[in-house]
Design an enzyme around this catalytic site. Structure first.
Site, short mmCIF file in Angstrom:
data_model
loop_
_atom_site.label_atom_id
_atom_site.label_comp_id
_atom_site.label_asym_id
_atom_site.label_seq_id
_atom_site.Cartn_x
_atom_site.Cartn_y
_atom_site.Cartn_z
N LYS A 22 50.58 49.77 -3.46
CA LYS A 22 51.56 49.91 -2.32
C LYS A 22 52.49 48.74 -2.42
O LYS A 22 53.66 48.72 -2.24
CB LYS A 22 51.01 49.96 -1.15
CG LYS A 22 52.04 50.26 0.22
CD LYS A 22 51.42 49.79 1.57
CE LYS A 22 51.48 48.36 1.62
NZ LYS A 22 51.35 47.95 3.02
N ASN A 23 52.08 47.57 -2.43
CA ASN A 23 52.76 46.27 -2.52
C ASN A 23 53.72 46.24 -3.58
O ASN A 23 54.75 45.31 -3.68
CB ASN A 23 51.96 45.09 -2.29
CG ASN A 23 51.22 44.93 -1.09
OD1 ASN A 23 51.91 45.61 -0.11
ND2 ASN A 23 50.18 44.24 -1.04
N ARG A 93 57.91 47.48 7.86
CA ARG A 93 58.39 45.99 7.50
C ARG A 93 59.23 46.04 6.24
O ARG A 93 60.17 45.41 5.88
CB ARG A 93 57.54 44.88 7.81
CG ARG A 93 58.31 43.41 7.67
CD ARG A 93 57.48 42.43 7.82
NE ARG A 93 58.05 41.18 8.09
CZ ARG A 93 58.41 40.57 6.90
NH1 ARG A 93 58.24 41.04 5.78
NH2 ARG A 93 59.11 39.26 7.14
N CYS A 117 54.33 41.27 14.06
CA CYS A 117 53.30 42.11 13.89
C CYS A 117 52.19 41.27 14.52
O CYS A 117 52.03 40.31 14.73
CB CYS A 117 53.10 42.94 12.68
SG CYS A 117 52.78 41.83 11.31
N ARG A 122 56.90 37.15 11.04
CA ARG A 122 57.00 36.98 9.38
C ARG A 122 58.57 36.79 9.23
O ARG A 122 59.08 38.02 9.15
CB ARG A 122 56.53 38.14 8.67
CG ARG A 122 54.97 38.13 8.59
CD ARG A 122 54.24 39.00 7.76
NE ARG A 122 54.17 40.46 8.34
CZ ARG A 122 53.63 41.37 7.81
NH1 ARG A 122 53.30 41.39 6.59
NH2 ARG A 122 53.54 42.71 8.21
N PRO A 123 59.26 35.68 9.49
CA PRO A 123 60.63 36.10 9.39
C PRO A 123 61.26 36.43 8.10
O PRO A 123 60.60 36.00 6.90
CB PRO A 123 61.08 34.58 10.04
CG PRO A 123 59.94 33.69 9.48
CD PRO A 123 58.78 34.65 9.64
N ILE A 124 62.68 36.65 8.06
CA ILE A 124 63.11 36.83 6.80
C ILE A 124 64.28 35.83 6.43
O ILE A 124 65.39 36.12 5.81
CB ILE A 124 63.84 38.16 6.67
CG1 ILE A 124 64.91 38.61 7.77
CG2 ILE A 124 62.87 39.45 6.84
CD1 ILE A 124 65.76 39.70 7.41
N ASP A 125 64.08 34.57 7.06
CA ASP A 125 65.20 33.59 6.80
C ASP A 125 65.45 33.37 5.26
O ASP A 125 66.62 33.26 4.93
CB ASP A 125 64.63 32.35 7.56
CG ASP A 125 64.62 32.25 8.94
OD1 ASP A 125 64.09 33.64 9.30
OD2 ASP A 125 64.71 31.49 9.94
N ASP A 311 45.34 39.30 1.89
CA ASP A 311 44.97 40.66 2.02
C ASP A 311 43.38 41.03 1.79
O ASP A 311 43.15 42.10 2.00
CB ASP A 311 45.82 41.65 1.19
CG ASP A 311 47.25 41.67 1.66
OD1 ASP A 311 47.57 41.52 2.99
OD2 ASP A 311 48.14 42.61 1.10
N VAL A 333 48.13 31.62 4.86
CA VAL A 333 49.12 32.44 4.71
C VAL A 333 49.66 32.94 6.03
O VAL A 333 50.69 32.94 6.64
CB VAL A 333 49.21 33.53 3.73
CG1 VAL A 333 50.38 34.49 3.61
CG2 VAL A 333 48.58 32.88 2.30
N ARG A 403 47.96 53.32 5.80
CA ARG A 403 48.89 52.68 5.51
C ARG A 403 49.13 52.10 4.04
O ARG A 403 49.84 51.94 3.34
CB ARG A 403 49.57 51.71 6.48
CG ARG A 403 50.31 52.13 7.68
CD ARG A 403 50.72 51.03 8.59
NE ARG A 403 51.44 50.19 7.67
CZ ARG A 403 51.37 48.62 7.67
NH1 ARG A 403 50.14 48.20 8.24
NH2 ARG A 403 52.04 48.16 6.94
#
Length: 428
Positions: A22-23, A93, A117, A122-125, A311, A333, A403
Protein backbone atom coordinates in the site's frame (compact mmCIF):
# COMPACT_ATOMS: atom_id res chain seq x y z
CA UNK A 1 -19.34 -2.77 10.47
CA UNK A 2 -17.18 -5.91 10.52
CA UNK A 3 -15.17 -7.56 13.28
CA UNK A 4 -12.78 -10.50 13.46
CA UNK A 5 -13.68 -13.46 15.63
CA UNK A 6 -10.46 -15.29 16.46
CA UNK A 7 -10.16 -18.65 18.18
CA UNK A 8 -6.64 -18.54 19.58
CA UNK A 9 -4.12 -20.98 20.94
CA UNK A 10 -3.03 -22.50 17.60
CA UNK A 11 0.45 -22.33 16.09
CA UNK A 12 0.46 -21.04 12.50
CA UNK A 13 1.93 -23.33 9.82
CA UNK A 14 2.18 -23.00 6.06
CA UNK A 15 3.08 -20.73 3.17
CA UNK A 16 1.45 -17.52 1.94
CA UNK A 17 2.35 -14.92 -0.66
CA UNK A 18 2.93 -11.27 0.14
CA UNK A 19 0.51 -8.72 -1.28
CA UNK A 20 1.56 -5.54 -3.05
CA UNK A 21 2.58 -2.65 -0.84
CA UNK A 22 0.00 0.00 0.00
CA UNK A 23 2.74 2.45 0.96
CA UNK A 24 4.40 1.97 -2.42
CA UNK A 25 1.20 1.86 -4.47
CA UNK A 26 -0.18 5.19 -3.19
CA UNK A 27 2.67 7.39 -4.54
CA UNK A 28 2.87 5.23 -7.67
CA UNK A 29 -0.79 5.95 -8.33
CA UNK A 30 -0.18 9.65 -7.77
CA UNK A 31 2.73 9.39 -10.22
CA UNK A 32 0.38 8.25 -12.99
CA UNK A 33 -0.79 11.89 -13.19
CA UNK A 34 2.54 12.74 -14.83
CA UNK A 35 3.03 10.58 -17.98
CA UNK A 36 1.55 11.11 -21.41
CA UNK A 37 -0.34 7.96 -22.37
CA UNK A 38 -1.49 5.04 -20.30
CA UNK A 39 0.35 3.45 -17.38
CA UNK A 40 -0.34 -0.06 -16.11
CA UNK A 41 0.35 -1.05 -12.50
CA UNK A 42 0.40 -4.74 -11.61
CA UNK A 43 0.11 -6.23 -8.14
CA UNK A 44 -2.13 -3.48 -6.77
CA UNK A 45 -3.82 -4.79 -3.61
CA UNK A 46 -7.57 -4.30 -3.18
CA UNK A 47 -7.49 -1.86 -0.29
CA UNK A 48 -9.83 0.93 0.65
CA UNK A 49 -7.11 3.61 0.56
CA UNK A 50 -6.07 2.61 -2.95
CA UNK A 51 -9.65 2.62 -4.17
CA UNK A 52 -9.98 6.12 -2.69
CA UNK A 53 -6.83 7.23 -4.52
CA UNK A 54 -8.18 5.78 -7.77
CA UNK A 55 -11.42 7.70 -7.27
CA UNK A 56 -9.44 10.88 -6.64
CA UNK A 57 -7.50 10.38 -9.88
CA UNK A 58 -10.80 10.01 -11.73
CA UNK A 59 -12.03 13.24 -10.10
CA UNK A 60 -8.86 14.86 -11.45
CA UNK A 61 -9.75 13.82 -15.00
CA UNK A 62 -7.93 10.49 -15.28
CA UNK A 63 -9.43 7.34 -16.74
CA UNK A 64 -8.88 4.27 -14.59
CA UNK A 65 -9.83 0.70 -15.35
CA UNK A 66 -9.04 -2.70 -13.88
CA UNK A 67 -7.95 -5.11 -16.61
CA UNK A 68 -7.89 -8.03 -14.17
CA UNK A 69 -7.49 -8.49 -10.44
CA UNK A 70 -4.56 -6.43 -9.23
CA UNK A 71 -3.90 -4.82 -12.63
CA UNK A 72 -4.89 -1.16 -12.99
CA UNK A 73 -4.58 0.93 -16.13
CA UNK A 74 -4.55 4.71 -15.71
CA UNK A 75 -4.28 7.55 -18.18
CA UNK A 76 -4.33 11.23 -17.30
CA UNK A 77 -4.66 14.21 -19.69
CA UNK A 78 -2.54 17.33 -19.29
CA UNK A 79 -5.55 19.56 -18.70
CA UNK A 80 -8.15 18.89 -16.05
CA UNK A 81 -9.27 19.65 -12.49
CA UNK A 82 -6.60 20.53 -9.95
CA UNK A 83 -8.34 20.18 -6.58
CA UNK A 84 -8.27 17.38 -3.98
CA UNK A 85 -11.08 18.40 -1.59
CA UNK A 86 -11.24 17.84 2.15
CA UNK A 87 -13.88 15.11 1.79
CA UNK A 88 -11.24 12.95 0.09
CA UNK A 89 -8.10 13.99 1.99
CA UNK A 90 -9.69 13.51 5.42
CA UNK A 91 -10.36 9.83 4.56
CA UNK A 92 -6.90 9.18 3.16
CA UNK A 93 -3.97 11.34 4.19
CA UNK A 94 -1.81 10.13 1.28
CA UNK A 95 -4.08 12.11 -1.07
CA UNK A 96 -1.64 14.95 -0.47
CA UNK A 97 0.76 13.09 -2.80
CA UNK A 98 -1.13 14.52 -5.80
CA UNK A 99 0.12 18.00 -4.90
CA UNK A 100 3.52 17.57 -6.59
CA UNK A 101 2.39 15.96 -9.84
CA UNK A 102 -0.52 18.38 -10.30
CA UNK A 103 1.81 21.32 -9.81
CA UNK A 104 4.36 19.86 -12.25
CA UNK A 105 2.00 18.88 -15.06
CA UNK A 106 -0.91 21.31 -14.74
CA UNK A 107 0.84 24.24 -13.11
CA UNK A 108 -1.48 24.54 -10.13
CA UNK A 109 -2.99 22.51 -7.32
CA UNK A 110 -5.48 22.90 -4.48
CA UNK A 111 -5.19 20.21 -1.81
CA UNK A 112 -6.81 20.29 1.61
CA UNK A 113 -4.55 20.02 4.63
CA UNK A 114 -4.79 16.47 6.01
CA UNK A 115 -4.77 17.32 9.72
CA UNK A 116 -3.83 14.86 12.46
CA UNK A 117 -4.86 11.34 13.38
CA UNK A 118 -4.83 8.98 16.35
CA UNK A 119 -1.09 8.27 16.02
CA UNK A 120 -0.21 11.96 16.21
CA UNK A 121 0.03 15.16 14.21
CA UNK A 122 1.75 14.69 10.86
CA UNK A 123 2.28 18.13 9.29
CA UNK A 124 3.15 18.65 5.63
CA UNK A 125 5.41 21.67 6.20
CA UNK A 126 8.35 19.90 4.54
CA UNK A 127 6.25 19.09 1.46
CA UNK A 128 5.48 22.79 1.05
CA UNK A 129 9.06 23.85 1.79
CA UNK A 130 10.32 21.50 -0.90
CA UNK A 131 7.83 22.66 -3.53
CA UNK A 132 8.56 26.31 -2.72
CA UNK A 133 12.25 25.58 -3.36
CA UNK A 134 11.21 24.61 -6.91
CA UNK A 135 9.69 28.05 -7.43
CA UNK A 136 6.08 27.34 -6.52
CA UNK A 137 4.03 30.09 -4.92
CA UNK A 138 2.24 28.52 -1.98
CA UNK A 139 -0.39 29.85 0.38
CA UNK A 140 -2.91 28.30 2.72
CA UNK A 141 -6.51 29.47 2.42
CA UNK A 142 -9.24 28.18 4.71
CA UNK A 143 -7.46 24.89 5.39
CA UNK A 144 -6.48 24.33 1.74
CA UNK A 145 -3.00 24.48 0.21
CA UNK A 146 -3.05 26.57 -2.95
CA UNK A 147 0.07 26.09 -5.07
CA UNK A 148 0.95 27.69 -8.39
CA UNK A 149 3.99 27.17 -10.59
CA UNK A 150 5.77 30.29 -11.91
CA UNK A 151 5.53 31.28 -15.58
CA UNK A 152 7.52 28.73 -17.57
CA UNK A 153 6.99 26.03 -14.97
CA UNK A 154 8.85 24.73 -11.95
CA UNK A 155 12.63 25.02 -11.83
CA UNK A 156 15.22 22.82 -10.16
CA UNK A 157 16.38 23.72 -6.69
CA UNK A 158 18.14 22.64 -3.53
CA UNK A 159 15.82 20.95 -1.01
CA UNK A 160 16.55 19.85 2.57
CA UNK A 161 13.85 17.61 4.00
CA UNK A 162 14.94 16.73 7.54
CA UNK A 163 13.09 17.76 10.69
CA UNK A 164 13.30 16.78 14.34
CA UNK A 165 11.09 13.78 13.41
CA UNK A 166 13.53 12.64 10.74
CA UNK A 167 13.01 12.46 6.99
CA UNK A 168 9.56 12.50 5.43
CA UNK A 169 8.66 9.65 3.08
CA UNK A 170 5.58 11.24 1.53
CA UNK A 171 7.31 14.62 1.42
CA UNK A 172 10.26 13.12 -0.44
CA UNK A 173 7.84 11.50 -2.87
CA UNK A 174 5.95 14.76 -3.42
CA UNK A 175 9.10 16.73 -4.22
CA UNK A 176 10.35 13.96 -6.53
CA UNK A 177 7.03 13.94 -8.37
CA UNK A 178 7.25 17.69 -8.93
CA UNK A 179 10.96 17.83 -9.77
CA UNK A 180 10.96 15.28 -12.61
CA UNK A 181 9.27 17.82 -14.91
CA UNK A 182 11.03 20.91 -13.53
CA UNK A 183 13.60 22.81 -15.59
CA UNK A 184 17.15 22.06 -14.47
CA UNK A 185 18.50 19.97 -11.62
CA UNK A 186 16.98 19.35 -8.21
CA UNK A 187 18.99 18.04 -5.27
CA UNK A 188 17.08 16.58 -2.32
CA UNK A 189 19.18 16.23 0.82
CA UNK A 190 18.04 14.31 3.93
CA UNK A 191 15.73 12.36 1.61
CA UNK A 192 13.77 9.42 2.98
CA UNK A 193 15.56 6.14 2.22
CA UNK A 194 12.60 3.75 2.43
CA UNK A 195 12.23 1.07 -0.27
CA UNK A 196 9.00 2.75 -1.36
CA UNK A 197 11.03 5.79 -2.47
CA UNK A 198 13.31 3.54 -4.53
CA UNK A 199 10.23 1.92 -6.11
CA UNK A 200 8.88 5.35 -7.04
CA UNK A 201 12.22 6.37 -8.57
CA UNK A 202 12.34 3.14 -10.61
CA UNK A 203 8.84 3.82 -11.94
CA UNK A 204 9.65 7.43 -12.84
CA UNK A 205 12.90 6.43 -14.55
CA UNK A 206 11.10 3.79 -16.58
CA UNK A 207 8.77 6.61 -17.72
CA UNK A 208 11.78 8.61 -18.92
CA UNK A 209 12.71 10.61 -15.81
CA UNK A 210 16.30 11.06 -14.66
CA UNK A 211 16.37 10.31 -10.93
CA UNK A 212 19.67 9.30 -9.29
CA UNK A 213 20.54 8.18 -5.79
CA UNK A 214 17.10 7.06 -4.56
CA UNK A 215 17.47 4.78 -1.55
CA UNK A 216 20.21 7.06 -0.16
CA UNK A 217 20.09 10.38 1.71
CA UNK A 218 20.73 12.50 -1.41
CA UNK A 219 18.59 12.29 -4.55
CA UNK A 220 19.53 14.19 -7.71
CA UNK A 221 16.88 14.79 -10.37
CA UNK A 222 17.50 16.23 -13.82
CA UNK A 223 14.19 17.53 -15.12
CA UNK A 224 12.80 16.34 -18.46
CA UNK A 225 10.16 17.77 -20.75
CA UNK A 226 7.82 14.78 -20.82
CA UNK A 227 7.21 11.33 -19.37
CA UNK A 228 5.64 8.34 -21.11
CA UNK A 229 3.32 5.73 -19.60
CA UNK A 230 4.79 2.31 -18.77
CA UNK A 231 3.95 -1.13 -17.44
CA UNK A 232 5.21 -1.59 -13.85
CA UNK A 233 4.85 -3.76 -10.74
CA UNK A 234 3.97 -2.69 -7.21
CA UNK A 235 6.60 -4.22 -4.88
CA UNK A 236 5.70 -6.55 -2.02
CA UNK A 237 4.44 -5.06 1.23
CA UNK A 238 7.33 -5.37 3.68
CA UNK A 239 5.04 -4.41 6.59
CA UNK A 240 2.61 -7.22 5.79
CA UNK A 241 5.57 -9.60 5.51
CA UNK A 242 6.83 -8.51 8.93
CA UNK A 243 3.35 -8.83 10.41
CA UNK A 244 2.93 -12.40 9.17
CA UNK A 245 6.40 -13.39 10.39
CA UNK A 246 5.71 -11.92 13.84
CA UNK A 247 2.38 -13.77 13.96
CA UNK A 248 4.25 -16.98 13.21
CA UNK A 249 6.91 -16.23 15.84
CA UNK A 250 4.35 -15.26 18.51
CA UNK A 251 2.44 -18.52 18.05
CA UNK A 252 5.65 -20.64 17.87
CA UNK A 253 4.68 -21.54 14.32
CA UNK A 254 6.34 -22.32 11.00
CA UNK A 255 5.41 -19.61 8.50
CA UNK A 256 6.89 -18.93 5.07
CA UNK A 257 6.14 -15.71 3.16
CA UNK A 258 6.92 -15.82 -0.55
CA UNK A 259 7.29 -13.01 -3.06
CA UNK A 260 9.12 -10.66 -0.69
CA UNK A 261 12.50 -8.91 -0.49
CA UNK A 262 14.41 -10.16 2.61
CA UNK A 263 16.91 -7.30 2.40
CA UNK A 264 14.12 -4.84 3.26
CA UNK A 265 13.60 -6.47 6.67
CA UNK A 266 17.21 -6.85 7.80
CA UNK A 267 16.54 -5.09 11.10
CA UNK A 268 13.65 -7.44 11.98
CA UNK A 269 15.74 -10.47 11.07
CA UNK A 270 18.52 -9.20 13.32
CA UNK A 271 16.00 -8.92 16.16
CA UNK A 272 14.94 -12.52 15.50
CA UNK A 273 18.59 -13.58 15.71
CA UNK A 274 19.12 -11.79 19.02
CA UNK A 275 15.79 -12.98 20.41
CA UNK A 276 16.35 -16.61 19.49
CA UNK A 277 13.60 -17.00 16.88
CA UNK A 278 14.88 -19.42 14.21
CA UNK A 279 14.40 -18.22 10.63
CA UNK A 280 15.73 -18.63 7.14
CA UNK A 281 16.02 -16.08 4.35
CA UNK A 282 16.16 -17.17 0.73
CA UNK A 283 15.68 -15.76 -2.73
CA UNK A 284 12.31 -14.01 -2.56
CA UNK A 285 11.10 -15.65 0.65
CA UNK A 286 11.37 -15.54 4.44
CA UNK A 287 10.50 -18.23 6.97
CA UNK A 288 10.20 -18.31 10.76
CA UNK A 289 10.34 -21.69 12.47
CA UNK A 290 9.16 -23.00 15.85
CA UNK A 291 11.35 -22.13 18.79
CA UNK A 292 12.30 -24.67 21.46
CA UNK A 293 13.48 -22.15 24.07
CA UNK A 294 11.21 -19.18 24.65
CA UNK A 295 12.45 -16.08 22.78
CA UNK A 296 14.10 -13.26 24.72
CA UNK A 297 12.36 -9.90 24.98
CA UNK A 298 14.41 -7.12 23.38
CA UNK A 299 14.34 -3.35 23.62
CA UNK A 300 13.60 -1.58 20.35
CA UNK A 301 13.52 1.98 19.10
CA UNK A 302 11.54 2.62 15.93
CA UNK A 303 13.31 4.89 13.47
CA UNK A 304 13.16 5.78 9.78
CA UNK A 305 14.55 3.20 7.34
CA UNK A 306 16.86 1.33 7.64
CA UNK A 307 15.73 1.26 11.27
CA UNK A 308 12.81 -0.77 12.59
CA UNK A 309 9.64 0.65 11.00
CA UNK A 310 7.14 2.39 13.23
CA UNK A 311 4.57 0.34 11.28
CA UNK A 312 5.90 -2.82 13.01
CA UNK A 313 6.04 -1.37 16.51
CA UNK A 314 2.61 -2.60 17.64
CA UNK A 315 3.16 -6.07 16.17
CA UNK A 316 6.54 -6.37 17.92
CA UNK A 317 4.82 -5.41 21.18
CA UNK A 318 2.28 -8.22 20.72
CA UNK A 319 5.15 -10.67 20.08
CA UNK A 320 6.96 -9.48 23.24
CA UNK A 321 4.00 -10.53 25.39
CA UNK A 322 5.14 -14.10 24.63
CA UNK A 323 8.87 -13.46 25.08
CA UNK A 324 10.94 -13.81 28.24
CA UNK A 325 11.92 -10.68 30.15
CA UNK A 326 11.36 -6.93 29.99
CA UNK A 327 11.24 -5.03 26.70
CA UNK A 328 11.39 -1.24 26.39
CA UNK A 329 9.64 -0.11 23.21
CA UNK A 330 10.28 3.44 22.02
CA UNK A 331 8.83 5.05 18.91
CA UNK A 332 10.88 8.05 17.79
CA UNK A 333 8.79 8.47 14.65
CA UNK A 334 5.33 8.72 16.27
CA UNK A 335 5.83 8.96 20.06
CA UNK A 336 2.07 8.89 20.66
CA UNK A 337 1.52 5.64 18.78
CA UNK A 338 0.56 3.52 21.78
CA UNK A 339 -3.24 3.35 21.61
CA UNK A 340 -3.00 -0.45 21.45
CA UNK A 341 -1.43 -0.75 24.91
CA UNK A 342 -4.73 -0.62 26.80
CA UNK A 343 -6.35 -3.16 24.47
CA UNK A 344 -3.44 -5.60 24.74
CA UNK A 345 -3.70 -5.29 28.52
CA UNK A 346 -7.38 -6.22 28.24
CA UNK A 347 -6.20 -9.54 26.83
CA UNK A 348 -3.92 -10.06 29.83
CA UNK A 349 -0.67 -8.41 28.72
CA UNK A 350 1.53 -6.61 31.27
CA UNK A 351 2.40 -3.33 29.55
CA UNK A 352 2.99 0.05 31.14
CA UNK A 353 3.47 3.24 29.20
CA UNK A 354 5.87 5.90 30.41
CA UNK A 355 5.86 8.90 28.06
CA UNK A 356 7.20 7.85 24.68
CA UNK A 357 8.16 4.37 25.90
CA UNK A 358 6.14 1.24 26.65
CA UNK A 359 7.46 -1.42 29.04
CA UNK A 360 6.37 -4.98 28.26
CA UNK A 361 6.85 -7.80 30.76
CA UNK A 362 6.59 -11.34 29.40
CA UNK A 363 5.68 -14.00 28.98
CA UNK A 364 2.01 -13.71 29.84
CA UNK A 365 -0.87 -16.04 29.15
CA UNK A 366 -3.33 -14.01 27.12
CA UNK A 367 -7.04 -14.76 27.23
CA UNK A 368 -9.67 -13.84 24.66
CA UNK A 369 -11.82 -10.73 25.09
CA UNK A 370 -13.51 -8.07 22.96
CA UNK A 371 -11.03 -5.35 21.93
CA UNK A 372 -11.24 -2.17 19.84
CA UNK A 373 -8.78 -1.34 17.07
CA UNK A 374 -7.69 2.30 17.03
CA UNK A 375 -5.59 2.37 13.87
CA UNK A 376 -4.19 0.18 11.10
CA UNK A 377 -1.16 -1.34 12.82
CA UNK A 378 -2.84 -1.52 16.23
CA UNK A 379 -5.40 -3.75 14.52
CA UNK A 380 -2.66 -6.10 13.35
CA UNK A 381 -1.18 -6.28 16.86
CA UNK A 382 -4.55 -7.21 18.33
CA UNK A 383 -5.00 -9.94 15.71
CA UNK A 384 -1.59 -11.40 16.62
CA UNK A 385 -2.51 -11.29 20.30
CA UNK A 386 -5.85 -12.94 19.52
CA UNK A 387 -4.06 -15.77 17.69
CA UNK A 388 -2.01 -16.40 20.83
CA UNK A 389 -4.78 -15.97 23.42
CA UNK A 390 -6.79 -18.80 24.92
CA UNK A 391 -10.44 -18.67 23.94
CA UNK A 392 -12.18 -16.24 21.61
CA UNK A 393 -11.04 -12.70 20.84
CA UNK A 394 -13.25 -10.25 18.96
CA UNK A 395 -11.34 -7.47 17.23
CA UNK A 396 -13.77 -4.69 16.46
CA UNK A 397 -13.42 -1.80 13.99
CA UNK A 398 -11.39 -3.88 11.55
CA UNK A 399 -12.09 -1.27 8.88
CA UNK A 400 -8.77 0.14 10.14
CA UNK A 401 -7.10 -3.17 9.25
CA UNK A 402 -8.70 -3.21 5.81
CA UNK A 403 -6.87 0.02 4.97
CA UNK A 404 -3.55 -1.80 4.83
CA UNK A 405 -4.03 -5.58 4.64
CA UNK A 406 -5.69 -7.36 1.74
CA UNK A 407 -7.88 -10.19 3.06
CA UNK A 408 -5.62 -10.84 6.04
CA UNK A 409 -8.14 -13.25 7.52
CA UNK A 410 -7.86 -15.47 4.41
CA UNK A 411 -4.07 -15.67 4.73
CA UNK A 412 -4.28 -16.50 8.41
CA UNK A 413 -6.84 -19.21 7.64
CA UNK A 414 -4.41 -20.68 5.08
CA UNK A 415 -1.85 -20.83 7.87
CA UNK A 416 -4.22 -22.73 10.14
CA UNK A 417 -5.53 -19.83 12.19
CA UNK A 418 -9.23 -19.63 12.97
CA UNK A 419 -10.17 -16.10 11.99
CA UNK A 420 -13.71 -15.29 10.87
CA UNK A 421 -14.94 -11.97 9.53
CA UNK A 422 -18.38 -11.29 10.97
CA UNK A 423 -20.84 -8.46 11.20
CA UNK A 424 -20.24 -6.56 14.40
CA UNK A 425 -23.59 -6.07 16.08
CA UNK A 426 -22.14 -4.46 19.21
CA UNK A 427 -22.35 -0.93 17.82
CA UNK A 428 -18.72 -0.27 18.83
Amino acid sequence: MDCFRIEGGRALHGTVRAAGSKNAALPLLAATLLPVGSSRLRGVPQLRDLLSMRDLLVDLGATASQAEEGVWEISCPTEGPTEAPYEVVRKMRASVAVLGPLLARRGRARVSLPGGCVIGVRPIDLHLKGLAALGAEIRVEHGTVVAEAPPGGLRGGQVYLASRWGSTVLGTANVMLAAVLARGTTVIDAAAQEPEILALADFLNSCGAQVYGAGGPRIVIDGVDELKGVDAWVPADRIEVGTLLLAGAATCGDVTVEGCAPEELTVLLDLFTQSGVPFEAGEGHLRVMPWTDRPRALDISCRPYPGLPTDLQAQWMAFCTQAEGLAMITDTVYPDRFMHVAELNRLGAHIRREGGTALVVGPTQLSGAPVLASDLRASAALVIAGLVAEGVTEVRRVYHLDRGYERLEDKLELLGGVVRRELDESGA
